[in-house]
Design a protein around this motif. Structure first.
Motif, PDB file in Angstrom:
ATOM      1  N   SER A  76       0.599  -1.430  -0.026  1.00  0.00           N
ATOM      2  CA  SER A  76       0.011  -0.047   0.040  1.00  0.00           C
ATOM      3  C   SER A  76       0.746   1.168   0.051  1.00  0.00           C
ATOM      4  O   SER A  76       0.416   2.286   0.284  1.00  0.00           O
ATOM      5  N   ALA A  77       2.146   1.231  -0.417  1.00  0.00           N
ATOM      6  CA  ALA A  77       3.001   2.483  -0.435  1.00  0.00           C
ATOM      7  C   ALA A  77       2.611   2.841  -1.998  1.00  0.00           C
ATOM      8  O   ALA A  77       3.500   2.767  -2.624  1.00  0.00           O
ATOM      9  N   GLY A  78       1.789   3.688  -2.135  1.00  0.00           N
ATOM     10  CA  GLY A  78       1.559   4.340  -3.360  1.00  0.00           C
ATOM     11  C   GLY A  78       0.452   3.646  -4.011  1.00  0.00           C
ATOM     12  O   GLY A  78      -0.090   2.888  -3.805  1.00  0.00           O
ATOM     13  N   PRO A  79       0.065   4.296  -5.410  1.00  0.00           N
ATOM     14  CA  PRO A  79       1.248   5.199  -6.143  1.00  0.00           C
ATOM     15  C   PRO A  79       1.020   6.588  -5.736  1.00  0.00           C
ATOM     16  O   PRO A  79       0.021   7.144  -5.356  1.00  0.00           O
ATOM     17  N   TYR A  80       2.255   7.096  -5.959  1.00  0.00           N
ATOM     18  CA  TYR A  80       2.178   8.778  -5.666  1.00  0.00           C
ATOM     19  C   TYR A  80       2.771   9.436  -6.860  1.00  0.00           C
ATOM     20  O   TYR A  80       3.511   8.748  -7.728  1.00  0.00           O
ATOM     21  N   TYR A  81       2.022  10.634  -7.204  1.00  0.00           N
ATOM     22  CA  TYR A  81       2.360  11.226  -8.461  1.00  0.00           C
ATOM     23  C   TYR A  81       2.774  12.606  -8.096  1.00  0.00           C
ATOM     24  O   TYR A  81       2.275  13.294  -7.394  1.00  0.00           O
ATOM     25  N   GLY A  82       3.569  13.333  -9.156  1.00  0.00           N
ATOM     26  CA  GLY A  82       3.627  14.719  -9.275  1.00  0.00           C
ATOM     27  C   GLY A  82       2.531  15.414  -9.467  1.00  0.00           C
ATOM     28  O   GLY A  82       1.868  14.901 -10.218  1.00  0.00           O
ATOM     29  N   ASP A  83       2.279  16.660  -8.848  1.00  0.00           N
ATOM     30  CA  ASP A  83       1.164  17.370  -9.262  1.00  0.00           C
ATOM     31  C   ASP A  83       0.837  17.623 -10.651  1.00  0.00           C
ATOM     32  O   ASP A  83      -0.323  17.589 -10.999  1.00  0.00           O
ATOM     33  N   SER A  84       1.945  17.719 -11.287  1.00  0.00           N
ATOM     34  CA  SER A  84       1.754  17.997 -12.789  1.00  0.00           C
ATOM     35  C   SER A  84       1.370  16.934 -13.456  1.00  0.00           C
ATOM     36  O   SER A  84       0.988  17.090 -14.831  1.00  0.00           O
ATOM     37  N   VAL A  85       1.550  15.624 -13.319  1.00  0.00           N
ATOM     38  CA  VAL A  85       1.004  14.663 -14.143  1.00  0.00           C
ATOM     39  C   VAL A  85      -0.188  13.954 -13.410  1.00  0.00           C
ATOM     40  O   VAL A  85      -0.635  12.885 -14.260  1.00  0.00           O
ATOM     41  N   LYS A  86      -0.716  14.275 -12.340  1.00  0.00           N
ATOM     42  CA  LYS A  86      -1.765  13.430 -11.602  1.00  0.00           C
ATOM     43  C   LYS A  86      -2.994  13.620 -12.545  1.00  0.00           C
ATOM     44  O   LYS A  86      -3.456  14.606 -13.192  1.00  0.00           O
ATOM     45  N   GLY A  87      -3.673  12.300 -12.589  1.00  0.00           N
ATOM     46  CA  GLY A  87      -4.920  12.069 -13.522  1.00  0.00           C
ATOM     47  C   GLY A  87      -4.554  11.838 -15.076  1.00  0.00           C
ATOM     48  O   GLY A  87      -5.345  11.584 -15.958  1.00  0.00           O
ATOM     49  N   ARG A  88      -3.157  12.032 -15.401  1.00  0.00           N
ATOM     50  CA  ARG A  88      -2.869  11.768 -16.770  1.00  0.00           C
ATOM     51  C   ARG A  88      -1.823  10.641 -16.933  1.00  0.00           C
ATOM     52  O   ARG A  88      -1.745   9.922 -17.884  1.00  0.00           O
ATOM     53  N   PHE A  89      -1.158  10.441 -15.945  1.00  0.00           N
ATOM     54  CA  PHE A  89      -0.153   9.248 -15.906  1.00  0.00           C
ATOM     55  C   PHE A  89      -0.397   8.307 -14.911  1.00  0.00           C
ATOM     56  O   PHE A  89      -0.956   8.699 -13.638  1.00  0.00           O
ATOM     57  N   THR A  90       0.079   7.071 -15.180  1.00  0.00           N
ATOM     58  CA  THR A  90      -0.002   5.894 -14.254  1.00  0.00           C
ATOM     59  C   THR A  90       1.160   5.178 -14.109  1.00  0.00           C
ATOM     60  O   THR A  90       1.464   4.826 -15.270  1.00  0.00           O
ATOM     61  N   ILE A  91       1.339   4.703 -13.053  1.00  0.00           N
ATOM     62  CA  ILE A  91       2.852   4.102 -12.791  1.00  0.00           C
ATOM     63  C   ILE A  91       2.030   2.412 -12.279  1.00  0.00           C
ATOM     64  O   ILE A  91       1.208   2.266 -11.493  1.00  0.00           O
ATOM     65  N   SER A  92       2.987   1.757 -12.856  1.00  0.00           N
ATOM     66  CA  SER A  92       2.686   0.229 -12.320  1.00  0.00           C
ATOM     67  C   SER A  92       3.943  -0.528 -12.396  1.00  0.00           C
ATOM     68  O   SER A  92       4.960   0.029 -13.000  1.00  0.00           O
ATOM     69  N   ARG A  93       3.864  -1.667 -11.737  1.00  0.00           N
ATOM     70  CA  ARG A  93       4.897  -2.505 -11.514  1.00  0.00           C
ATOM     71  C   ARG A  93       4.673  -4.012 -11.736  1.00  0.00           C
ATOM     72  O   ARG A  93       3.590  -4.372 -11.560  1.00  0.00           O
ATOM     73  N   ASP A  94       5.691  -4.684 -12.462  1.00  0.00           N
ATOM     74  CA  ASP A  94       5.470  -6.198 -12.592  1.00  0.00           C
ATOM     75  C   ASP A  94       6.717  -6.754 -11.738  1.00  0.00           C
ATOM     76  O   ASP A  94       7.780  -6.771 -12.076  1.00  0.00           O
ATOM     77  N   TYR A  95       6.523  -7.281 -10.597  1.00  0.00           N
ATOM     78  CA  TYR A  95       7.200  -7.764  -9.542  1.00  0.00           C
ATOM     79  C   TYR A  95       7.865  -9.032 -10.289  1.00  0.00           C
ATOM     80  O   TYR A  95       9.210  -9.328  -9.878  1.00  0.00           O
ATOM     81  N   ALA A  96       7.308  -9.936 -10.901  1.00  0.00           N
ATOM     82  CA  ALA A  96       7.898 -11.021 -11.523  1.00  0.00           C
ATOM     83  C   ALA A  96       8.971 -10.542 -12.377  1.00  0.00           C
ATOM     84  O   ALA A  96       9.692 -11.515 -12.722  1.00  0.00           O
ATOM     85  N   LYS A  97       8.838  -9.635 -13.380  1.00  0.00           N
ATOM     86  CA  LYS A  97       9.771  -9.140 -14.351  1.00  0.00           C
ATOM     87  C   LYS A  97      10.693  -8.158 -13.757  1.00  0.00           C
ATOM     88  O   LYS A  97      11.486  -7.513 -14.451  1.00  0.00           O
ATOM     89  N   ASN A  98      10.358  -7.737 -12.358  1.00  0.00           N
ATOM     90  CA  ASN A  98      11.379  -6.687 -11.864  1.00  0.00           C
ATOM     91  C   ASN A  98      11.420  -5.486 -12.600  1.00  0.00           C
ATOM     92  O   ASN A  98      12.477  -4.841 -13.016  1.00  0.00           O
ATOM     93  N   ALA A  99      10.106  -4.804 -13.091  1.00  0.00           N
ATOM     94  CA  ALA A  99      10.088  -3.916 -13.926  1.00  0.00           C
ATOM     95  C   ALA A  99       8.967  -2.885 -13.311  1.00  0.00           C
ATOM     96  O   ALA A  99       8.346  -3.108 -12.600  1.00  0.00           O
ATOM     97  N   VAL A 100       9.417  -1.602 -13.845  1.00  0.00           N
ATOM     98  CA  VAL A 100       8.290  -0.438 -13.731  1.00  0.00           C
ATOM     99  C   VAL A 100       7.988   0.185 -14.838  1.00  0.00           C
ATOM    100  O   VAL A 100       8.550   0.337 -15.657  1.00  0.00           O
TER     101      VAL A 100
END
Length: 126
Positions: free
Chosen positions: A54-78
């Motif tokens: 539950s640590a996030g996601p967190y976004y900078g104010d200028s990108v909120k609502g437009r950008f989405t961050i995600s992770r694939d822990y199996a692939k060690n990727a973001v």
């Protein structure tokens, strides 16, 4: 340890891009991974970060609502899905990763990250 960022390019305003960052040489299962960007003549800016438990996601104010961050822990990727891009989003985008957990209020700070990718250029034309 290497963080390999990809997916940058040229896009018209209003368009979309998806950035990827694959980590190798170390597994980042507990610490946050994030994205920062730096435009010419400007300081590095926090874009987004995502940890576990539950640590996030967190976004900078200028990108909120437009950008989405995600992770694939199996692939060690973001990943960073960028929509409704604006010319002011033009920058070199860097992925970053940290060993171990950090308090959520610090996840936007560049200095808490231990490893950085080489950057990928995103250019948004008007």
């Amino acid at each position: 340890v290497q963080l390999q960022a990809s997916g940058g390019g040229w896009v018209q305003a209003g368009g979309s891009l998806r950035l990827s960052c694959a980590a190798s040489g170390r597994t980042f299962n507990s610490g946050p991974m994030g994205w920062f960007r730096q435009a010419p003549g400007k300081e590095r800016e926090f874009v987004a970060a995502l940890g576990r438990w539950s640590a996030g996601p967190y976004y900078g104010d200028s990108v909120k609502g437009r950008f989405t961050i995600s992770r694939d822990y199996a692939k060690n990727a973001v990943y960073l899905e960028m929509n409704s891009l604006k010319p002011e989003d033009t920058a070199v985008y860097y992925c970053a990763a940290r060993d171990g957990r950090v308090i959520v209020s610090a996840m936007h700070r560049a200095e808490v990250y231990d490893y950085w990718g080489q950057g990928t250029l995103v250019t948004v034309s008007s």
